[in-house]
Scaffold this motif. Sequence first.
Motif, PDB file in Angstrom:
ATOM      1  N   ASP A 163       0.811  -1.208   0.000  1.00 31.06           N
ATOM      2  CA  ASP A 163       0.000   0.000   0.000  1.00 31.06           C
ATOM      3  C   ASP A 163       0.848   1.265   0.000  1.00 31.06           C
ATOM      4  N   ASP A 164       2.164   1.129   0.236  1.00 33.99           N
ATOM      5  CA  ASP A 164       3.026   2.299   0.207  1.00 33.99           C
ATOM      6  C   ASP A 164       3.047   2.887  -1.201  1.00 33.99           C
ATOM      7  N   GLU A 165       2.782   4.160  -1.313  1.00 35.38           N
ATOM      8  CA  GLU A 165       2.742   4.827  -2.605  1.00 35.38           C
ATOM      9  C   GLU A 165       3.949   5.739  -2.742  1.00 35.38           C
ATOM     10  N   VAL A 166       4.623   5.638  -3.879  1.00 34.56           N
ATOM     11  CA  VAL A 166       5.764   6.506  -4.149  1.00 34.56           C
ATOM     12  C   VAL A 166       5.258   7.753  -4.860  1.00 34.56           C
ATOM     13  N   ILE A 167       5.542   8.910  -4.277  1.00 35.61           N
ATOM     14  CA  ILE A 167       5.141  10.190  -4.850  1.00 35.61           C
ATOM     15  C   ILE A 167       6.347  10.804  -5.545  1.00 35.61           C
ATOM     16  N   ASP A 168       6.175  11.209  -6.787  1.00 39.72           N
ATOM     17  CA  ASP A 168       7.260  11.798  -7.569  1.00 39.72           C
ATOM     18  C   ASP A 168       6.771  13.150  -8.087  1.00 39.72           C
ATOM     19  N   ARG A 169       7.369  14.238  -7.574  1.00 39.04           N
ATOM     20  CA  ARG A 169       6.943  15.566  -8.015  1.00 39.04           C
ATOM     21  C   ARG A 169       8.040  16.586  -7.741  1.00 39.04           C
TER      22      ARG A 169
ATOM     23  N   ARG B   3      13.269  17.881  -8.098  1.00 38.11           N
ATOM     24  CA  ARG B   3      12.448  16.678  -8.182  1.00 38.11           C
ATOM     25  C   ARG B   3      12.682  15.841  -6.931  1.00 38.11           C
ATOM     26  N   VAL B   4      11.589  15.366  -6.334  1.00 38.29           N
ATOM     27  CA  VAL B   4      11.672  14.577  -5.109  1.00 38.29           C
ATOM     28  C   VAL B   4      10.779  13.350  -5.248  1.00 38.29           C
TER      29      VAL B   4
ATOM     30  N   THR C 168      14.269  10.463  -2.212  1.00 38.55           N
ATOM     31  CA  THR C 168      15.458  10.947  -2.905  1.00 38.55           C
ATOM     32  C   THR C 168      15.180  12.323  -3.489  1.00 38.55           C
ATOM     33  N   ALA C 169      16.112  13.241  -3.283  1.00 34.53           N
ATOM     34  CA  ALA C 169      16.033  14.574  -3.878  1.00 34.53           C
ATOM     35  C   ALA C 169      17.085  14.669  -4.977  1.00 34.53           C
ATOM     36  N   TYR C 170      16.670  15.174  -6.129  1.00 32.08           N
ATOM     37  CA  TYR C 170      17.546  15.265  -7.286  1.00 32.08           C
ATOM     38  C   TYR C 170      17.941  16.728  -7.516  1.00 32.08           C
ATOM     39  N   GLY C 171      19.066  16.929  -8.171  1.00 37.75           N
ATOM     40  CA  GLY C 171      19.451  18.285  -8.528  1.00 37.75           C
ATOM     41  C   GLY C 171      20.806  18.678  -7.976  1.00 37.75           C
ATOM     42  N   GLU C 172      21.505  19.519  -8.740  1.00 35.42           N
ATOM     43  CA  GLU C 172      22.852  19.930  -8.357  1.00 35.42           C
ATOM     44  C   GLU C 172      22.865  20.769  -7.086  1.00 35.42           C
ATOM     45  N   GLN C 173      21.836  21.603  -6.885  1.00 35.92           N
ATOM     46  CA  GLN C 173      21.834  22.473  -5.716  1.00 35.92           C
ATOM     47  C   GLN C 173      21.696  21.666  -4.428  1.00 35.92           C
TER      48      GLN C 173
ATOM     49  N   VAL D 156      24.473  10.462   0.423  1.00 34.45           N
ATOM     50  CA  VAL D 156      24.461  10.577  -1.037  1.00 34.45           C
ATOM     51  C   VAL D 156      24.345   9.173  -1.615  1.00 34.45           C
ATOM     52  N   THR D 157      23.442   8.983  -2.566  1.00 32.15           N
ATOM     53  CA  THR D 157      23.247   7.667  -3.165  1.00 32.15           C
ATOM     54  C   THR D 157      24.389   7.351  -4.128  1.00 32.15           C
ATOM     55  N   PRO D 158      24.533   6.090  -4.528  1.00 33.13           N
ATOM     56  CA  PRO D 158      25.586   5.740  -5.496  1.00 33.13           C
ATOM     57  C   PRO D 158      25.457   6.486  -6.820  1.00 33.13           C
ATOM     58  N   TRP D 159      24.274   7.035  -7.102  1.00 30.03           N
ATOM     59  CA  TRP D 159      24.049   7.757  -8.356  1.00 30.03           C
ATOM     60  C   TRP D 159      24.226   9.265  -8.199  1.00 30.03           C
ATOM     61  N   GLY D 160      24.637   9.701  -7.006  1.00 28.35           N
ATOM     62  CA  GLY D 160      24.935  11.105  -6.800  1.00 28.35           C
ATOM     63  C   GLY D 160      23.777  11.956  -6.330  1.00 28.35           C
ATOM     64  N   HIS D 161      22.620  11.350  -6.068  1.00 31.58           N
ATOM     65  CA  HIS D 161      21.484  12.092  -5.541  1.00 31.58           C
ATOM     66  C   HIS D 161      21.537  12.065  -4.009  1.00 31.58           C
ATOM     67  N   VAL D 162      20.577  12.698  -3.358  1.00 33.62           N
ATOM     68  CA  VAL D 162      20.626  12.818  -1.901  1.00 33.62           C
ATOM     69  C   VAL D 162      19.363  12.218  -1.292  1.00 33.62           C
ATOM     70  N   ARG D 163      19.548  11.367  -0.302  1.00 35.50           N
ATOM     71  CA  ARG D 163      18.417  10.800   0.423  1.00 35.50           C
ATOM     72  C   ARG D 163      17.879  11.832   1.409  1.00 35.50           C
TER      73      ARG D 163
END
Length: 241
Positions: free
Chosen positions: A138-144, A158-159, A177-182, A210-217
Motif C-alpha cells: 500500500d506504500d505509494e511513491v510520490i514523484d513531483r 524533483r523529489v 530521494t532529492a535530485y538536482g545539483e543544488q 548521497v546515493t551511489p548515483w549522486g542524488h541525496v536521500r
Amino acid sequence: MISRIARSRLSPTILDVDAGDAVLDAADDCWTLDDGRRAHLLIRMRRGADDSYLGVVDHRRPNEFTLGLEGADMRLVADHLAAAVEAFTVSGASRITLRAPVQRAWCRRRNRDSRRTIRRLRAFDENLYVLNGPENPDDEVIDRELTIRCGDQSAAARVRLAAHLDPLDGKQHWVGTAYGEQVRAWKDGRATEVLIGDDPHRVAARLAEVTPWGHVRVVGVGPLPFPTSDDDESSDVAVVS
C-alpha cells in the motif's frame, strides 16, 4: 562514559542502550525488553565478543549491536553505530544483519591491528549488511517537483518520497530521494537540515547520505510536504446542538 557518548549519538526512538534481558520476535523483528518496552534495534551496554565484527555486530544476531572491543575509541564506535542506525531508518527495513562472509573474513585476519579497526569503524559500509523486512504494497511513491530551502537559499527539485506508519512510535515516517545539483551542493557543504514544500505544507527534513548515483536521500517524520487526499476533504454538513 560509554552511556553518555552512546546516548549523545544515537536516536532513543528505535533502540535501547540499557537493556537487560531481551527477546527478538521474528514475526515483526522487534525486541521485547524485560520491562515490556519494544524496540527494533538493541545496543547492549557491553563489549563485543572477540569473534564479532569490529566488536560491534555478530551476523548470528540481527538487530543487535555491542560497544566494540576492549580499548576501542568509544567516539568512533558511537559514530559507527549511529551510521548503522541511520542506514536502518532510511531504508525502512525491519531487520539489519551483517553478511556472514564479512565476519568470517575479518576473523580470519591475523593482523587485525588497531589501525585497521579504526579505519573500518570510521567508514561504515551499508553494503556489508543485509537490510530487509516486510514490504507494504500500500506504500505509494510520490514523484513531483517541490521547493527545498536550506538557510537563505531555495531551489526547485524533483523529489521521490514514500511514507509508512511506524508501529512503535505511531508516527508517519517518510524517506526518499532529492535530485538536482543544488541539493547535492548543500549536502557536500555538510548541510543536514532543510525545509521541503510550500506553505501550508512546508515541513522540516534531513539530508541523509548521497546515493551511489549522486542524488541525496531525504528523511522526515510527520506530514508529507504536499497536500494529500485527507487535506482536500471538506464537509458540506455542519452538526450543531
